[in-house]
Design a protein around this motif. Structure first.
Motif, PDB file in Angstrom:
ATOM      1  N   ASP A 269     -33.206  22.687  76.508  1.00 32.10           N
ATOM      2  CA  ASP A 269     -34.141  21.577  76.737  1.00 32.10           C
ATOM      3  C   ASP A 269     -34.757  21.684  78.135  1.00 32.10           C
ATOM      4  O   ASP A 269     -35.945  21.401  78.328  1.00 32.10           O
ATOM      5  CB  ASP A 269     -33.391  20.253  76.578  1.00 32.10           C
ATOM      6  CG  ASP A 269     -34.324  19.067  76.419  1.00 32.10           C
ATOM      7  OD1 ASP A 269     -35.447  19.248  75.903  1.00 32.10           O
ATOM      8  OD2 ASP A 269     -33.928  17.950  76.810  1.00 32.10           O
TER       9      ASP A 269
ATOM     10  N   ASP B 248     -36.077  16.802  82.391  1.00 31.24           N
ATOM     11  CA  ASP B 248     -34.717  16.863  81.841  1.00 31.24           C
ATOM     12  C   ASP B 248     -33.629  16.750  82.913  1.00 31.24           C
ATOM     13  O   ASP B 248     -32.528  17.227  82.723  1.00 31.24           O
ATOM     14  CB  ASP B 248     -34.541  18.182  81.040  1.00 31.24           C
ATOM     15  CG  ASP B 248     -33.327  18.137  80.124  1.00 31.24           C
ATOM     16  OD1 ASP B 248     -33.079  17.086  79.507  1.00 31.24           O
ATOM     17  OD2 ASP B 248     -32.621  19.156  80.029  1.00 31.24           O
TER      18      ASP B 248
ATOM     19  N   HIS C 203     -34.523  12.187  79.492  1.00 32.50           N
ATOM     20  CA  HIS C 203     -33.895  11.365  78.442  1.00 32.50           C
ATOM     21  C   HIS C 203     -32.427  11.054  78.727  1.00 32.50           C
ATOM     22  O   HIS C 203     -31.674  10.764  77.786  1.00 32.50           O
ATOM     23  CB  HIS C 203     -34.056  12.046  77.067  1.00 32.50           C
ATOM     24  CG  HIS C 203     -33.230  13.273  76.891  1.00 32.50           C
ATOM     25  ND1 HIS C 203     -32.467  13.507  75.773  1.00 32.50           N
ATOM     26  CD2 HIS C 203     -33.043  14.341  77.680  1.00 32.50           C
ATOM     27  CE1 HIS C 203     -31.855  14.667  75.894  1.00 32.50           C
ATOM     28  NE2 HIS C 203     -32.201  15.203  77.039  1.00 32.50           N
ATOM     29  N   HIS C 204     -32.003  11.158  79.993  1.00 31.77           N
ATOM     30  CA  HIS C 204     -30.618  10.803  80.317  1.00 31.77           C
ATOM     31  C   HIS C 204     -30.500   9.290  80.561  1.00 31.77           C
ATOM     32  O   HIS C 204     -31.282   8.724  81.321  1.00 31.77           O
ATOM     33  CB  HIS C 204     -30.158  11.559  81.557  1.00 31.77           C
ATOM     34  CG  HIS C 204     -29.960  13.027  81.311  1.00 31.77           C
ATOM     35  ND1 HIS C 204     -30.973  13.948  81.447  1.00 31.77           N
ATOM     36  CD2 HIS C 204     -28.868  13.719  80.902  1.00 31.77           C
ATOM     37  CE1 HIS C 204     -30.501  15.150  81.148  1.00 31.77           C
ATOM     38  NE2 HIS C 204     -29.237  15.037  80.811  1.00 31.77           N
TER      39      HIS C 204
ATOM     40  N   THR D 289     -35.748  16.060  76.159  1.00 29.81           N
ATOM     41  CA  THR D 289     -36.924  15.911  77.019  1.00 29.81           C
ATOM     42  C   THR D 289     -38.122  16.575  76.342  1.00 29.81           C
ATOM     43  O   THR D 289     -39.263  16.143  76.516  1.00 29.81           O
ATOM     44  CB  THR D 289     -36.646  16.524  78.405  1.00 29.81           C
ATOM     45  OG1 THR D 289     -35.542  15.818  78.967  1.00 29.81           O
ATOM     46  CG2 THR D 289     -37.835  16.399  79.332  1.00 29.81           C
TER      47      THR D 289
ATOM     48  N   ASP E 173     -30.859  20.651  71.976  1.00 27.22           N
ATOM     49  CA  ASP E 173     -30.313  19.336  72.352  1.00 27.22           C
ATOM     50  C   ASP E 173     -29.844  18.504  71.158  1.00 27.22           C
ATOM     51  O   ASP E 173     -29.093  17.549  71.337  1.00 27.22           O
ATOM     52  CB  ASP E 173     -31.336  18.543  73.176  1.00 27.22           C
ATOM     53  CG  ASP E 173     -30.994  18.585  74.664  1.00 27.22           C
ATOM     54  OD1 ASP E 173     -30.426  19.593  75.100  1.00 27.22           O
ATOM     55  OD2 ASP E 173     -31.283  17.607  75.386  1.00 27.22           O
TER      56      ASP E 173
ATOM     57  N   HIS F 147     -25.067  12.344  78.699  1.00 20.71           N
ATOM     58  CA  HIS F 147     -25.315  11.491  77.529  1.00 20.71           C
ATOM     59  C   HIS F 147     -23.983  10.961  76.976  1.00 20.71           C
ATOM     60  O   HIS F 147     -22.918  11.427  77.369  1.00 20.71           O
ATOM     61  CB  HIS F 147     -26.024  12.291  76.441  1.00 20.71           C
ATOM     62  CG  HIS F 147     -27.258  12.983  76.915  1.00 20.71           C
ATOM     63  ND1 HIS F 147     -28.426  12.315  77.178  1.00 20.71           N
ATOM     64  CD2 HIS F 147     -27.496  14.278  77.202  1.00 20.71           C
ATOM     65  CE1 HIS F 147     -29.334  13.174  77.572  1.00 20.71           C
ATOM     66  NE2 HIS F 147     -28.804  14.367  77.613  1.00 20.71           N
TER      67      HIS F 147
HETATM   68 MN    MN Z   1     -31.944  17.434  77.580  1.00 20.33          MN
END
Ligand code: MN
Ligand code: 5GP
Length: 327
Positions: free
Chosen positions: A32, A89, A114-115, A134, A169, A300
């Motif tokens: 990613d 990312d 996207h965390h 991401t 991912d 995540h």
């Molecule tokens: Mn990622």
């Protein structure tokens, strides 16, 4: 404290109005990371922007096909002063894999990520912790770009880069972060020319023979606690014995999680003496990002990581203590 707001249209506006960019991502590159950074790099080039791809780490072997022919610079090779920095990312400002100087001298820091732990550290942010990857956010940005400017930037190369991050991912569309939108994106990318077979063969089906020899030794360290926690240890001597690089062993992590009945999988990788990179994975209910946070890491809910500055044996003990509280 900055407002936690997404500025997708302002990011597009800023891209349209500026000329010089650096794109980068986090340390320890994964699919990613490379996919989203590369897609952004190609798109900015297509828009005739002056763009540099900078990352102070090595591309994993299984992702080299993607960056073939692309110049990835180290921070000390860069010679521009006036630029916007796009971080992709990377959930944490301290993990951006360029020098502090490059971060601090940028005119504008744009963060696409996207965390869940991301604290909107950019001047402009597009963060969505629900997104699969991401790459999915970059895809959404490019769709929006098309809506406002009628320009399709997604060609075969961009589609291939984005598809790679989506596939890695989501664990090949298997993790709970895989949403209907991920499949829609995959469909569109395939129509736009994403080279799926090349991606799958390079990412998942090109491990060197020595990787399996290392895997054999690694599996000999497999340890199960209370039938629910599995761990594997990789020392720097094991990596050296088989000439496998630190960044090329990510695939071993899933062996810990994928055991019947196991909820949390742990891979401990010794980077150097008293520096251990820990990868955490969970299957159903444990939030491993919370465990990682206790060691100043993050990530995540089902995949997170941290670094522990201690011996690998002590690192294992410390992590197990925390994981046991969650089981
Ligand atoms: Mn990622
Ligand atoms: P991995 O175990 O594959 O290195 O990482 C799993 C996830 O956790 C990725 O999303 C990665 O970016 C994140 N992650 C790994 N290590 C760290 C860390 O030390 N700090 C933070 N904030 N995130 C991490």
């Amino acid at each position: 404290m900055k407002a936690m707001i997404n500025n997708i249209d302002n990011i597009i506006k800023h891209i349209n109005e500026s000329n010089d960019f650096i794109v980068t991502s986090h340390i320890s590159p994964d699919g990613d990371n490379v996919g989203s950074t590369l897609a952004m790099y190609y798109c900015l080039k297509k828009l005739n922007k002056n763009v540099y791809y900078v990352l102070d780490d090595n591309t994993p072997l299984n992702l080299k096909f993607l960056v073939k022919g692309v110049e990835i610079l180290r921070s000390n090779e860069l010679k521009i002063n006036d630029y916007s920095l796009i971080s992709l990312d990377c959930g944490d400002k301290s993990r951006i894999c360029v020098s502090d100087e490059i971060i601090n001298n940028s005119n504008k820091l744009i963060c696409i990520d996207h965390h869940a732990s991301n604290n909107y550290y950019g001047d402009l942010n597009y963060i969505d912790s629900e997104a699969s990857s991401t790459c999915e956010l970059v895809y959404n940005l490019l769709v929006r770009f098309y809506q406002v400017s009628n320009l399709n930037l997604i060609d075969e190369k961009v589609a291939t880069a984005l598809y790679t991050g989506l596939v890695t991912d989501t664990g090949n569309f298997s993790y709970s972060s895989t949403h209907p939108s991920s499949f829609e994106m995959a469909k569109e990318l395939l129509i736009l020319g994403a080279k799926r077979d090349t991606i799958i063969q390079n990412v998942f089906q090109s491990n060197p023979f020595n990787f399996y020899k290392l895997l054999g030794d690694a599996l000999n360290t497999l340890d199960i606690v209370e039938s629910k926690i599995a761990s594997i240890m990789l020392t720097k001597e094991m990596l050296k014995k088989y000439s496998i690089s630190f960044n090329d062993v990510d695939a071993i992590t899933s062996y810990t999680r994928d055991i019947q009945g196991v909820e949390v999988g742990i891979l401990l990788k010794e980077k150097k003496e008293n520096e251990v990179k820990v990868s955490l994975r969970s299957k159903n209910y444990v939030d491993v990002s919370e465990i990682a946070k206790t060691f100043n890491g993050g990530g995540h809910v089902r995949a997170a990581g941290c670094t522990i500055y201690d011996s690998i044996e002590n690192a294992k003990k410390l992590v197990l203590q925390e994981v046991l509280k969650t089981i």
